[in-house]
Write a protein that holds these residues in place. Structure first.
Motif, PDB file in Angstrom:
ATOM      1  N   LEU A  60       1.026   1.341 -15.605  1.00 35.22           N
ATOM      2  CA  LEU A  60       0.008   2.143 -14.924  1.00 35.22           C
ATOM      3  C   LEU A  60      -0.193   3.532 -15.519  1.00 35.22           C
ATOM      4  O   LEU A  60      -1.066   4.272 -15.074  1.00 35.22           O
ATOM      5  CB  LEU A  60       0.368   2.281 -13.439  1.00 35.22           C
ATOM      6  CG  LEU A  60       0.348   0.976 -12.637  1.00 35.22           C
ATOM      7  CD1 LEU A  60       0.869   1.202 -11.231  1.00 35.22           C
ATOM      8  CD2 LEU A  60      -1.068   0.399 -12.601  1.00 35.22           C
ATOM      9  N   TRP A 152      -6.128   3.207 -10.921  1.00 34.72           N
ATOM     10  CA  TRP A 152      -4.835   2.520 -10.797  1.00 34.72           C
ATOM     11  C   TRP A 152      -4.724   1.675  -9.529  1.00 34.72           C
ATOM     12  O   TRP A 152      -4.103   0.607  -9.530  1.00 34.72           O
ATOM     13  CB  TRP A 152      -3.697   3.543 -10.831  1.00 34.72           C
ATOM     14  CG  TRP A 152      -3.742   4.526  -9.691  1.00 34.72           C
ATOM     15  CD1 TRP A 152      -4.387   5.728  -9.668  1.00 34.72           C
ATOM     16  CD2 TRP A 152      -3.147   4.362  -8.397  1.00 34.72           C
ATOM     17  NE1 TRP A 152      -4.243   6.337  -8.444  1.00 34.72           N
ATOM     18  CE2 TRP A 152      -3.474   5.525  -7.651  1.00 34.72           C
ATOM     19  CE3 TRP A 152      -2.367   3.369  -7.819  1.00 34.72           C
ATOM     20  CZ2 TRP A 152      -3.059   5.696  -6.336  1.00 34.72           C
ATOM     21  CZ3 TRP A 152      -1.940   3.537  -6.502  1.00 34.72           C
ATOM     22  CH2 TRP A 152      -2.286   4.701  -5.785  1.00 34.72           C
ATOM     23  N   ALA A 153      -5.327   2.169  -8.438  1.00 30.64           N
ATOM     24  CA  ALA A 153      -5.170   1.480  -7.151  1.00 30.64           C
ATOM     25  C   ALA A 153      -5.847   0.117  -7.140  1.00 30.64           C
ATOM     26  O   ALA A 153      -5.463  -0.762  -6.345  1.00 30.64           O
ATOM     27  CB  ALA A 153      -5.721   2.345  -6.024  1.00 30.64           C
ATOM     28  N   SER A 154      -6.843  -0.099  -8.007  1.00 29.52           N
ATOM     29  CA  SER A 154      -7.546  -1.383  -8.048  1.00 29.52           C
ATOM     30  C   SER A 154      -6.871  -2.389  -8.967  1.00 29.52           C
ATOM     31  O   SER A 154      -7.266  -3.563  -8.997  1.00 29.52           O
ATOM     32  CB  SER A 154      -8.996  -1.171  -8.490  1.00 29.52           C
ATOM     33  OG  SER A 154      -9.040  -0.645  -9.818  1.00 29.52           O
ATOM     34  N   LEU A 155      -5.863  -1.954  -9.707  1.00 30.71           N
ATOM     35  CA  LEU A 155      -5.145  -2.854 -10.609  1.00 30.71           C
ATOM     36  C   LEU A 155      -4.070  -3.614  -9.842  1.00 30.71           C
ATOM     37  O   LEU A 155      -3.493  -3.096  -8.884  1.00 30.71           O
ATOM     38  CB  LEU A 155      -4.510  -2.057 -11.750  1.00 30.71           C
ATOM     39  CG  LEU A 155      -5.486  -1.256 -12.628  1.00 30.71           C
ATOM     40  CD1 LEU A 155      -4.712  -0.407 -13.633  1.00 30.71           C
ATOM     41  CD2 LEU A 155      -6.442  -2.206 -13.343  1.00 30.71           C
ATOM     42  N   PRO A 156      -3.768  -4.845 -10.244  1.00 29.46           N
ATOM     43  CA  PRO A 156      -2.744  -5.622  -9.530  1.00 29.46           C
ATOM     44  C   PRO A 156      -1.411  -4.901  -9.426  1.00 29.46           C
ATOM     45  O   PRO A 156      -0.766  -4.931  -8.366  1.00 29.46           O
ATOM     46  CB  PRO A 156      -2.635  -6.902 -10.379  1.00 29.46           C
ATOM     47  CG  PRO A 156      -3.967  -7.039 -11.037  1.00 29.46           C
ATOM     48  CD  PRO A 156      -4.424  -5.630 -11.313  1.00 29.46           C
ATOM     49  N   GLY A 158      -0.837  -1.757  -9.260  1.00 30.49           N
ATOM     50  CA  GLY A 158      -0.887  -0.560  -8.433  1.00 30.49           C
ATOM     51  C   GLY A 158      -1.343  -0.784  -7.015  1.00 30.49           C
ATOM     52  O   GLY A 158      -1.402   0.173  -6.220  1.00 30.49           O
ATOM     53  N   HIS A 159      -1.635  -2.025  -6.684  1.00 28.90           N
ATOM     54  CA  HIS A 159      -2.253  -2.317  -5.384  1.00 28.90           C
ATOM     55  C   HIS A 159      -1.410  -1.844  -4.202  1.00 28.90           C
ATOM     56  O   HIS A 159      -1.941  -1.345  -3.212  1.00 28.90           O
ATOM     57  CB  HIS A 159      -2.516  -3.823  -5.271  1.00 28.90           C
ATOM     58  CG  HIS A 159      -3.165  -4.215  -3.989  1.00 28.90           C
ATOM     59  ND1 HIS A 159      -4.483  -3.891  -3.691  1.00 28.90           N
ATOM     60  CD2 HIS A 159      -2.682  -4.895  -2.913  1.00 28.90           C
ATOM     61  CE1 HIS A 159      -4.782  -4.362  -2.483  1.00 28.90           C
ATOM     62  NE2 HIS A 159      -3.711  -4.975  -1.997  1.00 28.90           N
ATOM     63  N   ASP A 160      -0.090  -1.981  -4.280  1.00 23.44           N
ATOM     64  CA  ASP A 160       0.772  -1.655  -3.144  1.00 23.44           C
ATOM     65  C   ASP A 160       1.418  -0.274  -3.239  1.00 23.44           C
ATOM     66  O   ASP A 160       2.223   0.091  -2.374  1.00 23.44           O
ATOM     67  CB  ASP A 160       1.888  -2.699  -3.015  1.00 23.44           C
ATOM     68  CG  ASP A 160       1.347  -4.066  -2.632  1.00 23.44           C
ATOM     69  OD1 ASP A 160       0.337  -4.115  -1.904  1.00 23.44           O
ATOM     70  OD2 ASP A 160       1.930  -5.075  -3.071  1.00 23.44           O
ATOM     71  N   SER A 163       0.148   6.703  -2.435  1.00 24.26           N
ATOM     72  CA  SER A 163      -0.298   7.976  -3.003  1.00 24.26           C
ATOM     73  C   SER A 163      -0.040   9.083  -1.992  1.00 24.26           C
ATOM     74  O   SER A 163      -0.319   8.920  -0.795  1.00 24.26           O
ATOM     75  CB  SER A 163      -1.793   7.928  -3.336  1.00 24.26           C
ATOM     76  OG  SER A 163      -2.254   9.186  -3.786  1.00 24.26           O
TER      77      SER A 163
END
Length: 373
Positions: A60, A152-156, A158-160, A163
């Motif tokens: 990430l 990053w939040a939309s990537l697998p 980074g999903h969980d 922030s």
């Protein structure tokens, strides 16, 4: 020594405070979090991050990964002087990221120090907040950090991930004091004070409790005798001879009983605020020849990390804003006064060395400025 922050009022609110608590829990588990700032970072503690956490940071991140250390610790790792007043020192990490065990050895001076050569680079702007998260989690203040990829939040991967705003981590110590409330009160007769009562305090959304031990009715006095005492598992409970905490605690209660009233504030701030595990690490460094102050700094902490705004908030809740303070520590007086508590008298609270803690007490006098001897 750290002067306490003031606690003018709650500023973060429950949702943001809860996010800080979640970030602390993630840090203790070694799970990376994203530090929201002008230049966001993905960070994880060097002490707890494992292979999976390092993989997430690798996947990430969008730039150079670094190990963030307090200057006092970085100087030892680099084997040369660094800027002592810098918020943090950044050491360049190779990609793929260096293994977790090497990071732990770099963070912890009590471990065998077989380390690679590190290159110092510019620290990111949010480095201070990153180290603050490590300290809030009572871990060694050493963090792996890297710029996080846009989206990053939309990537697998980074999903969980959580922030948390950098400014919320820095504001959190004052938030604790501002949200402190009484949660329980009960009579607990003590050997030296049969009329003692315990009052438990807890801050918003978190489980650390601070205790007030009341002898008699101190609030009825114009300036009651007060002792601000940080918990000491080894000294208070086990009777350790390495410090004078146990005699100070029991002596304070006995003195208040003799006077008819008083209050001991028992703060959950072990080891001058670094936590029990880090205090034991500091003891290891002391056994290798460092004094109390230098041992804390070797771990990357300040000489004193306590938050005395907690004590000030407790005193206000108890109706005691004008006190006689039982202490040998002039900075404790200054810290409470900075938080709006009127200290009308400093009452000495000295106990003789026991043959084991002689050097410890000498360091208190020579380097912390305590009035001893």
């Amino acid at each position: 020594m750290k002067i306490a922050l003031t606690s003018a009022g709650t500023t973060l609110g429950t949702p943001r405070t809860r996010a800080v608590h979640r970030a602390i829990a993630e840090a203790r588990r070694g799970v990376p979090v994203v530090l929201a700032a002008r230049r966001p970072l993905i960070i994880a503690p060097a002490e707890t991050v494992g292979a999976e956490g390092l993989r997430l940071i690798d996947v990430l991140s969008s730039g150079q990964a670094v190990l963030l250390l307090a200057p006092s610790r970085a100087a030892a790792v680099l084997r040369h002087e660094v800027e002592a007043n810098a918020p943090a020192i950044a050491l360049k990490l190779a990609r793929p990221l260096i293994d977790a065990e090497t990071l732990k050895r770099a963070a912890d001076p009590t471990m065998e120090q077989i380390l690679p050569e590190f290159e110092m680079v510019d620290a990111p702007a949010a480095a201070e907040a990153a180290l603050a998260l490590g300290k809030l989690a009572r871990l060694l203040p050493a963090m792996v950090a890297a710029p996080v990829r846009h989206g990053w939040a939309s990537l697998p991967a980074g999903h969980d991930l959580l922030s948390v705003p950098a400014e919320d981590l820095l504001a959190y110590p004052a938030e604790l004091a501002a949200s402190l409330t009484k949660v329980a009160e009960v009579a607990v007769p003590l050997d030296d004070a049969k009329d003692a009562r315990l009052i438990a305090f807890r801050a918003l959304d978190q489980g650390i409790e601070h205790m007030a031990i009341l002898v008699g009715d101190p609030a009825a006095q114009t300036a009651p005798l007060v002792r601000v005492h940080s918990e000491c598992f080894t000294g208070d409970l086990l009777g350790s001879l390495r410090c004078d905490c146990g005699p100070q605690l029991r002596g304070a209660i006995a003195r208040m009983a003799a006077e008819g009233a008083g209050a001991v504030l028992y703060l959950a701030q072990e080891g001058r605020g670094i936590g029990l595990i880090n205090k034991l690490r500091a003891y290891t460094m002391q056994d290798r020849g460092l004094d109390t102050l230098d041992a804390n700094r070797a771990l990357g902490w300040q000489a004193d990390e306590r938050n005395f705004s907690i004590a000030a908030a407790m005193l206000r809740a108890l109706g005691m804003t004008r006190i006689r303070l039982l202490t040998n520590n002039p900075e404790k007086v200054a810290s409470l006064e900075a938080c709006g508590i009127e200290v009308v008298e400093r009452v000495p609270h000295e106990f003789a060395p026991n043959g084991v803690n002689d050097a410890y007490l000498a360091t208190k006098a020579a380097r912390f400025g305590h009035y001893l001897g």
